[in-house]
Design a protein around this motif. Structure first.
Motif, PDB file in Angstrom:
ATOM      1  N   GLN A 247      -0.600   5.692  -0.225  1.00  7.80           N
ATOM      2  CA  GLN A 247      -0.663   5.500   1.214  1.00  7.80           C
ATOM      3  C   GLN A 247      -2.089   5.548   1.749  1.00  7.80           C
ATOM      4  O   GLN A 247      -2.542   4.642   2.435  1.00  7.80           O
ATOM      5  N   ALA A 248      -2.821   6.643   1.473  1.00  5.18           N
ATOM      6  CA  ALA A 248      -4.167   6.786   2.016  1.00  5.18           C
ATOM      7  C   ALA A 248      -5.101   5.687   1.508  1.00  5.18           C
ATOM      8  O   ALA A 248      -5.872   5.102   2.266  1.00  5.18           O
ATOM      9  N   VAL A 249      -5.027   5.395   0.217  1.00  5.90           N
ATOM     10  CA  VAL A 249      -5.892   4.368  -0.357  1.00  5.90           C
ATOM     11  C   VAL A 249      -5.579   3.011   0.263  1.00  5.90           C
ATOM     12  O   VAL A 249      -6.486   2.223   0.577  1.00  5.90           O
ATOM     13  N   GLN A 250      -4.304   2.728   0.450  1.00  4.55           N
ATOM     14  CA  GLN A 250      -3.921   1.438   1.029  1.00  4.55           C
ATOM     15  C   GLN A 250      -4.468   1.293   2.440  1.00  4.55           C
ATOM     16  O   GLN A 250      -4.927   0.224   2.838  1.00  4.55           O
ATOM     17  N   ARG A 251      -4.434   2.358   3.227  1.00  4.59           N
ATOM     18  CA  ARG A 251      -4.967   2.307   4.581  1.00  4.59           C
ATOM     19  C   ARG A 251      -6.465   2.039   4.573  1.00  4.59           C
ATOM     20  O   ARG A 251      -6.984   1.240   5.358  1.00  4.59           O
ATOM     21  N   VAL A 252      -7.176   2.694   3.673  1.00  6.37           N
ATOM     22  CA  VAL A 252      -8.627   2.503   3.584  1.00  6.37           C
ATOM     23  C   VAL A 252      -8.951   1.067   3.198  1.00  6.37           C
ATOM     24  O   VAL A 252      -9.839   0.427   3.773  1.00  6.37           O
ATOM     25  N   LEU A 253      -8.226   0.545   2.232  1.00  5.03           N
ATOM     26  CA  LEU A 253      -8.472  -0.832   1.804  1.00  5.03           C
ATOM     27  C   LEU A 253      -8.248  -1.808   2.956  1.00  5.03           C
ATOM     28  O   LEU A 253      -8.998  -2.783   3.110  1.00  5.03           O
ATOM     29  N   SER A 254      -7.229  -1.550   3.790  1.00  2.32           N
ATOM     30  CA  SER A 254      -6.953  -2.465   4.895  1.00  2.32           C
ATOM     31  C   SER A 254      -8.069  -2.429   5.926  1.00  2.32           C
ATOM     32  O   SER A 254      -8.406  -3.456   6.522  1.00  2.32           O
ATOM     33  N   VAL A 255      -8.656  -1.245   6.157  1.00  2.00           N
ATOM     34  CA  VAL A 255      -9.754  -1.135   7.129  1.00  2.00           C
ATOM     35  C   VAL A 255     -10.963  -1.937   6.665  1.00  2.00           C
ATOM     36  O   VAL A 255     -11.540  -2.722   7.423  1.00  2.00           O
ATOM     37  N   PHE A 256     -11.343  -1.743   5.433  1.00  2.61           N
ATOM     38  CA  PHE A 256     -12.544  -2.432   4.954  1.00  2.61           C
ATOM     39  C   PHE A 256     -12.299  -3.923   4.739  1.00  2.61           C
ATOM     40  O   PHE A 256     -13.227  -4.728   4.856  1.00  2.61           O
TER      41      PHE A 256
ATOM     42  N   ASP B 280     -17.155   5.885  -1.091  1.00  2.73           N
ATOM     43  CA  ASP B 280     -16.990   7.302  -0.747  1.00  2.73           C
ATOM     44  C   ASP B 280     -15.671   7.548  -0.029  1.00  2.73           C
ATOM     45  O   ASP B 280     -14.987   8.546  -0.282  1.00  2.73           O
ATOM     46  N   VAL B 281     -15.317   6.634   0.868  1.00  2.00           N
ATOM     47  CA  VAL B 281     -14.052   6.788   1.606  1.00  2.00           C
ATOM     48  C   VAL B 281     -12.870   6.659   0.651  1.00  2.00           C
ATOM     49  O   VAL B 281     -11.876   7.388   0.756  1.00  2.00           O
ATOM     50  N   LEU B 282     -12.940   5.734  -0.296  1.00  2.44           N
ATOM     51  CA  LEU B 282     -11.855   5.575  -1.258  1.00  2.44           C
ATOM     52  C   LEU B 282     -11.701   6.811  -2.135  1.00  2.44           C
ATOM     53  O   LEU B 282     -10.576   7.211  -2.467  1.00  2.44           O
ATOM     54  N   VAL B 283     -12.807   7.434  -2.507  1.00  8.38           N
ATOM     55  CA  VAL B 283     -12.735   8.675  -3.290  1.00  8.38           C
ATOM     56  C   VAL B 283     -11.989   9.751  -2.503  1.00  8.38           C
ATOM     57  O   VAL B 283     -11.120  10.453  -3.032  1.00  8.38           O
TER      58      VAL B 283
ATOM     59  N   ALA C 215      -8.276  11.492  -3.327  1.00  9.54           N
ATOM     60  CA  ALA C 215      -8.114  12.945  -3.404  1.00  9.54           C
ATOM     61  C   ALA C 215      -6.946  13.410  -2.537  1.00  9.54           C
ATOM     62  O   ALA C 215      -6.179  14.300  -2.923  1.00  9.54           O
ATOM     63  N   VAL C 216      -6.790  12.807  -1.370  1.00 11.72           N
ATOM     64  CA  VAL C 216      -5.661  13.142  -0.495  1.00 11.72           C
ATOM     65  C   VAL C 216      -4.344  12.786  -1.172  1.00 11.72           C
ATOM     66  O   VAL C 216      -3.396  13.584  -1.185  1.00 11.72           O
ATOM     67  N   ASP C 217      -4.267  11.602  -1.743  1.00 15.66           N
ATOM     68  CA  ASP C 217      -3.031  11.192  -2.394  1.00 15.66           C
ATOM     69  C   ASP C 217      -2.702  12.073  -3.601  1.00 15.66           C
ATOM     70  O   ASP C 217      -1.530  12.325  -3.880  1.00 15.66           O
ATOM     71  N   GLU C 218      -3.701  12.547  -4.292  1.00 18.18           N
ATOM     72  CA  GLU C 218      -3.463  13.436  -5.420  1.00 18.18           C
ATOM     73  C   GLU C 218      -2.907  14.777  -4.942  1.00 18.18           C
ATOM     74  O   GLU C 218      -2.010  15.352  -5.565  1.00 18.18           O
ATOM     75  N   ARG C 219      -3.410  15.275  -3.816  1.00 16.50           N
ATOM     76  CA  ARG C 219      -2.898  16.527  -3.254  1.00 16.50           C
ATOM     77  C   ARG C 219      -1.433  16.370  -2.854  1.00 16.50           C
ATOM     78  O   ARG C 219      -0.623  17.270  -3.056  1.00 16.50           O
TER      79      ARG C 219
END
Length: 461
Positions: free
Chosen positions: A20-29, A49-52, A56-60
């Motif tokens: 989820q978090a990674v997908q949102r970041v990819l859509s922004v960029f 850096d944002v993808l990292v 990390a959020v998705d791993e948590r």
């Protein structure tokens, strides 16, 4: 390097997924690369850096951690305390807001957020087009000075949740920071009938016709929702000092004041930067806007009013603290003594059912009253339906200090296996009363009375 070969028939490869978090970041960029990125007041961080951070959020989350802001993309001032708290709550900080943005007199629009969920800025905008602005009490959110922070979001619930994640004492206080704590007596609600001040007719006449019409329409909506509105004198207060004094005076007798946004002396956008207050800037489809101003630390009051107007409400109050209390009898909402709970800022949070070890007894009082007492055994008791309220610690003390006899504070066991403080009755006072346990709830018994009394009157006529 060792190579291990697997039989595809026995160990299938896992599917490729994008979290989820990674997908949102990819859509922004991706939107940024097509010219659809955040407004100029946001300085995006490095994509890698944002993808990292997103991974990390998705791993948590994968490890079972519950994060209130998981998948939320935020732009915030480049302040380590603010950024750290957002990350701890599961938000991904995609960029930093430029200090001083939006500039005084500017308007926040939906385009301001672009693909982001929320922005933290240091100046309240003069208008909100499709954007909600929440201005918490000064000092609750860490800032590098004594200024105000405005959380811009697409709805009030997101704005509150982002603010709650950042709220807390600033470790820099005493040097260059400014920090405040929630008071022990903080109000968690204004009750079912909050008092809202509306600017007087001469003040409205000085506004643009469309602005005055929007403000009056908002006041009408609040009245329909149960708020009590009345005029407050703001006309003739063109000078900053006069308007501030009149607004501060009106807040002493109201839960909030409804005001226009803008850049004038009596606009909410100006007053919130000069008075010790909290505020909510409401979204409009067109330019301008209206907002609600309230006393310091009455943040949840103004959030509740915004919820009435926008339909967006966070699941937990702000602040998310308090003592749970179960109410029965005349302390239920709509009953005579519910005002005692509302007077101390208690918040209704739902219904609760006791275990089978309690009895509901009719007290010989006028008007009729019922009290809850422990049963001698499960066979003599039954489950009782009550209401759950949330009170600040000092508010609970004040409520108990004025609790009339024969009521007293006690503890009940609930059907879900938990226990809670509750409003109980002195067993001696209920000894000779009728047992109403079979009704399970005071309201059910009152409905029974309302049904049988007309029939008794007809039979005697």
């Amino acid at each position: 390097m060792n190579l291990f070969l697997f039989d595809d028939d026995t160990v299938p490869l896992p599917p490729i997924t994008t979290s989820q978090a990674v997908q949102r970041v990819l859509s922004v960029f991706d939107a940024l690369s097509r010219g659809l990125g955040p407004a100029p007041l946001v300085r995006l961080r490095c994509r890698e850096d944002v993808l990292v951070d997103a991974k990390a959020v998705d791993e948590r989350v994968r490890l079972g951690e519950r994060l209130p802001l998981v998948g939320t993309l935020v732009a915030a001032p480049d302040e380590p305390v603010v950024v750290g708290r957002l990350a701890q709550a599961g938000a991904v900080v995609a960029g930093h807001t430029v200090p001083g943005s939006p500039s005084p007199g500017s308007e926040a629009r939906v385009e301001t957020l672009s693909k982001l969920d929320a922005l933290l800025v240091t100046e309240p905008p003069a208008g909100c087009r499709g954007v909600v602005g929440f201005v918490p009490t000064r000092g609750l959110l860490p800032t590098s000075d004594s200024g105000v922070t405005t959380v811009l979001a697409r709805d009030a619930a997101v704005a509150q949740q982002v603010a709650a994640a950042v709220t807390g004492p600033d470790p820099r206080a005493g040097s260059r920071g400014f920090s405040r704590h929630w008071p022990e007596s903080v109000r968690l609600s204004a009750g079912e009938h909050p008092r809202v001040g509306v600017p007087d007719r001469p003040f409205l006449a000085a506004l643009a016709p469309m602005d005055a019409a929007r403000l009056l329409a908002t006041a009408d909506t609040l009245r329909v929702a149960g708020a009590l509105t009345n005029e407050v004198e703001l006309s003739g207060g063109g000078a900053d000092g006069i308007c501030r004094r009149r607004a501060a005076h009106a807040l002493q007798y109201h839960d909030a004041i409804l005001l226009p946004l803008g850049s004038g002396a009596c606009s909410l956008s100006r007053l919130v930067t000069h008075l010790d207050t909290a505020a909510m800037l409401l979204p409009l489809r067109f330019d301008g806007g209206v907002g609600l101003l309230t006393k310091p630390f009455d943040d949840q009051v103004v959030l509740d009013l915004a919820g009435l107007l926008t339909g967006s409400q966070a699941p937990r109050p702000y602040p998310d603290v308090g003592v749970r209390l179960i109410a029965f009898g005349s302390f239920l909402r709509g009953q005579p003594r519910a005002v005692d709970l509302e007077r101390v800022g208690a918040r209704f949070t739902g219904f609760a059912t006791t275990s089978r070890h309690y009895r509901l007894m009719l007290l010989e009082q006028d008007p009729p009253e019922a009290g809850v007492v422990p049963a001698r055994g499960a066979a003599e008791g039954g489950p009782l339906l009550g209401e759950e309220w949330l009170l600040a610690p000092a508010a609970l003390g004040e409520f108990v200090a004025h609790l009339p006899a024969p009521m007293r504070l006690g503890t009940v066991d609930l059907a879900d296996g938990t226990s809670s403080l509750a409003i109980l009755c002195d067993p001696a006072a209920a000894r000779h009363g009728a047992d109403l346990t079979a009704w399970e709830c005071w309201r059910a018994y009152l409905r029974h009375l309302s049904a049988v009394r007309p029939a008794a009157v007809r039979a005697g006529s």
